[in-house]
Design a protein around this motif. Sequence first.
Motif, PDB file in Angstrom:
ATOM      1  N   ASP A  86      41.064  57.200  36.514  1.00 20.05           N
ATOM      2  CA  ASP A  86      41.687  57.726  35.296  1.00 20.05           C
ATOM      3  C   ASP A  86      40.697  57.923  34.149  1.00 20.05           C
ATOM      4  N   GLY A  87      39.458  58.310  34.456  1.00 27.81           N
ATOM      5  CA  GLY A  87      38.487  58.607  33.423  1.00 27.81           C
ATOM      6  C   GLY A  87      37.776  57.402  32.826  1.00 27.81           C
ATOM      7  N   ARG A  88      38.108  56.211  33.290  1.00 26.93           N
ATOM      8  CA  ARG A  88      37.394  55.032  32.796  1.00 26.93           C
ATOM      9  C   ARG A  88      35.967  55.043  33.350  1.00 26.93           C
ATOM     10  N   PRO A  89      35.002  54.474  32.617  1.00 25.39           N
ATOM     11  CA  PRO A  89      33.639  54.459  33.141  1.00 25.39           C
ATOM     12  C   PRO A  89      33.499  53.559  34.370  1.00 25.39           C
ATOM     13  N   TYR A  90      34.379  52.590  34.542  1.00 26.32           N
ATOM     14  CA  TYR A  90      34.340  51.693  35.692  1.00 26.32           C
ATOM     15  C   TYR A  90      35.675  50.968  35.804  1.00 26.32           C
ATOM     16  N   CYS A  91      35.971  50.477  36.991  1.00 25.46           N
ATOM     17  CA  CYS A  91      37.156  49.648  37.247  1.00 25.46           C
ATOM     18  C   CYS A  91      36.701  48.380  37.952  1.00 25.46           C
ATOM     19  N   LEU A  92      37.246  47.266  37.557  1.00 19.79           N
ATOM     20  CA  LEU A  92      36.981  45.978  38.202  1.00 19.79           C
ATOM     21  C   LEU A  92      38.317  45.449  38.701  1.00 19.79           C
ATOM     22  N   VAL A  93      38.390  45.136  39.996  1.00 19.71           N
ATOM     23  CA  VAL A  93      39.656  44.754  40.605  1.00 19.71           C
ATOM     24  C   VAL A  93      39.467  43.564  41.531  1.00 19.71           C
ATOM     25  N   SER A  94      40.349  42.579  41.405  1.00 21.34           N
ATOM     26  CA  SER A  94      40.503  41.521  42.401  1.00 21.34           C
ATOM     27  C   SER A  94      41.838  41.767  43.079  1.00 21.34           C
ATOM     28  N   TYR A  95      41.861  41.680  44.391  1.00 22.52           N
ATOM     29  CA  TYR A  95      43.088  41.967  45.130  1.00 22.52           C
ATOM     30  C   TYR A  95      43.951  40.743  45.385  1.00 22.52           C
ATOM     31  N   GLY A  96      43.792  39.696  44.606  1.00 19.75           N
ATOM     32  CA  GLY A  96      44.673  38.536  44.694  1.00 19.75           C
ATOM     33  C   GLY A  96      44.451  37.701  45.942  1.00 19.75           C
ATOM     34  N   ALA A  97      45.403  36.822  46.224  1.00 17.87           N
ATOM     35  CA  ALA A  97      45.258  35.834  47.289  1.00 17.87           C
ATOM     36  C   ALA A  97      45.129  36.459  48.668  1.00 17.87           C
ATOM     37  N   ASP A  98      45.805  37.596  48.892  1.00 16.48           N
ATOM     38  CA  ASP A  98      45.772  38.197  50.225  1.00 16.48           C
ATOM     39  C   ASP A  98      44.566  39.111  50.439  1.00 16.48           C
ATOM     40  N   GLY A  99      43.856  39.461  49.359  1.00 19.41           N
ATOM     41  CA  GLY A  99      42.659  40.276  49.474  1.00 19.41           C
ATOM     42  C   GLY A  99      42.888  41.736  49.809  1.00 19.41           C
ATOM     43  N   ILE A 100      44.141  42.222  49.680  1.00 12.76           N
ATOM     44  CA  ILE A 100      44.416  43.634  49.944  1.00 12.76           C
ATOM     45  C   ILE A 100      45.105  44.251  48.725  1.00 12.76           C
ATOM     46  N   PRO A 101      44.918  45.550  48.508  1.00 15.12           N
ATOM     47  CA  PRO A 101      45.516  46.190  47.333  1.00 15.12           C
ATOM     48  C   PRO A 101      47.032  46.039  47.285  1.00 15.12           C
ATOM     49  N   GLY A 102      47.548  45.930  46.052  1.00 16.88           N
ATOM     50  CA  GLY A 102      48.987  45.798  45.831  1.00 16.88           C
ATOM     51  C   GLY A 102      49.427  44.355  45.932  1.00 16.88           C
ATOM     52  N   GLY A 103      50.714  44.151  45.938  1.00 17.97           N
ATOM     53  CA  GLY A 103      51.248  42.800  46.070  1.00 17.97           C
ATOM     54  C   GLY A 103      51.872  42.296  44.787  1.00 17.97           C
ATOM     55  N   THR A 104      52.568  41.179  44.924  1.00 21.03           N
ATOM     56  CA  THR A 104      53.200  40.522  43.783  1.00 21.03           C
ATOM     57  C   THR A 104      52.891  39.038  43.851  1.00 21.03           C
ATOM     58  N   GLY A 105      53.183  38.336  42.752  1.00 18.83           N
ATOM     59  CA  GLY A 105      52.939  36.896  42.707  1.00 18.83           C
ATOM     60  C   GLY A 105      51.479  36.576  42.966  1.00 18.83           C
ATOM     61  N   ARG A 106      51.210  35.648  43.885  1.00 18.04           N
ATOM     62  CA  ARG A 106      49.838  35.261  44.223  1.00 18.04           C
ATOM     63  C   ARG A 106      49.024  36.431  44.756  1.00 18.04           C
ATOM     64  N   ASP A 107      49.681  37.411  45.341  1.00 25.49           N
ATOM     65  CA  ASP A 107      48.983  38.530  45.963  1.00 25.49           C
ATOM     66  C   ASP A 107      48.752  39.696  45.006  1.00 25.49           C
ATOM     67  N   ALA A 108      49.215  39.586  43.764  1.00 32.70           N
ATOM     68  CA  ALA A 108      49.083  40.678  42.790  1.00 32.70           C
ATOM     69  C   ALA A 108      47.621  40.950  42.465  1.00 32.70           C
ATOM     70  N   ASP A 109      47.302  42.230  42.273  1.00 35.92           N
ATOM     71  CA  ASP A 109      45.964  42.627  41.861  1.00 35.92           C
ATOM     72  C   ASP A 109      45.715  42.193  40.419  1.00 35.92           C
ATOM     73  N   ILE A 110      44.466  41.901  40.123  1.00 38.15           N
ATOM     74  CA  ILE A 110      44.033  41.604  38.758  1.00 38.15           C
ATOM     75  C   ILE A 110      43.005  42.666  38.416  1.00 38.15           C
ATOM     76  N   VAL A 111      43.287  43.459  37.364  1.00 41.67           N
ATOM     77  CA  VAL A 111      42.433  44.583  37.015  1.00 41.67           C
ATOM     78  C   VAL A 111      41.976  44.474  35.559  1.00 41.67           C
ATOM     79  N   ASN A 112      40.788  44.975  35.276  1.00 39.99           N
ATOM     80  CA  ASN A 112      40.194  44.790  33.949  1.00 39.99           C
ATOM     81  C   ASN A 112      40.965  45.492  32.846  1.00 39.99           C
ATOM     82  N   TRP A 113      41.721  46.531  33.129  1.00 36.81           N
ATOM     83  CA  TRP A 113      42.412  47.248  32.055  1.00 36.81           C
ATOM     84  C   TRP A 113      43.763  46.660  31.692  1.00 36.81           C
ATOM     85  N   GLU A 114      44.168  45.543  32.317  1.00 42.56           N
ATOM     86  CA  GLU A 114      45.470  44.955  31.998  1.00 42.56           C
ATOM     87  C   GLU A 114      45.405  43.668  31.191  1.00 42.56           C
ATOM     88  N   PHE A 115      44.239  43.254  30.782  1.00 42.88           N
ATOM     89  CA  PHE A 115      44.159  42.046  29.947  1.00 42.88           C
ATOM     90  C   PHE A 115      43.038  42.164  28.960  1.00 42.88           C
TER      91      PHE A 115
END
Length: 84
Positions: free
Chosen positions: A55-84
């Motif tokens: 989306d035009g950002r210079p970079y994205c940083l993503v952790s894919y949560g406990a399961d290590g795959i994109p998407g998910g909820t709770g413990r498995d939710a992604d953590i991304v730099n643009w949401e905090f």
Amino acid sequence: AQVHREVRATQVQIKEAEQELVRQRIELGSYPTVLAPRRLDGWGNPIDVRVPGDDGRPYCLVSYGADGIPGGTGRDADIVNWEF
């Protein structure tokens, strides 16, 4: 409480990675075109770095949560730099 600590630890590591990207931009005049994941998040998964980012950002940083795959909820939710 454990999940909260893991999420917070991951957010801190993502912020540190962001600071490194900004430092490189200042020193080199632009963001790097490649940045290998070096830090582990609170789940034990590497933080995925995409340069340029989505989306035009210079970079994205993503952790894919406990399961290590994109998407998910709770413990498995992604953590991304643009949401905090």
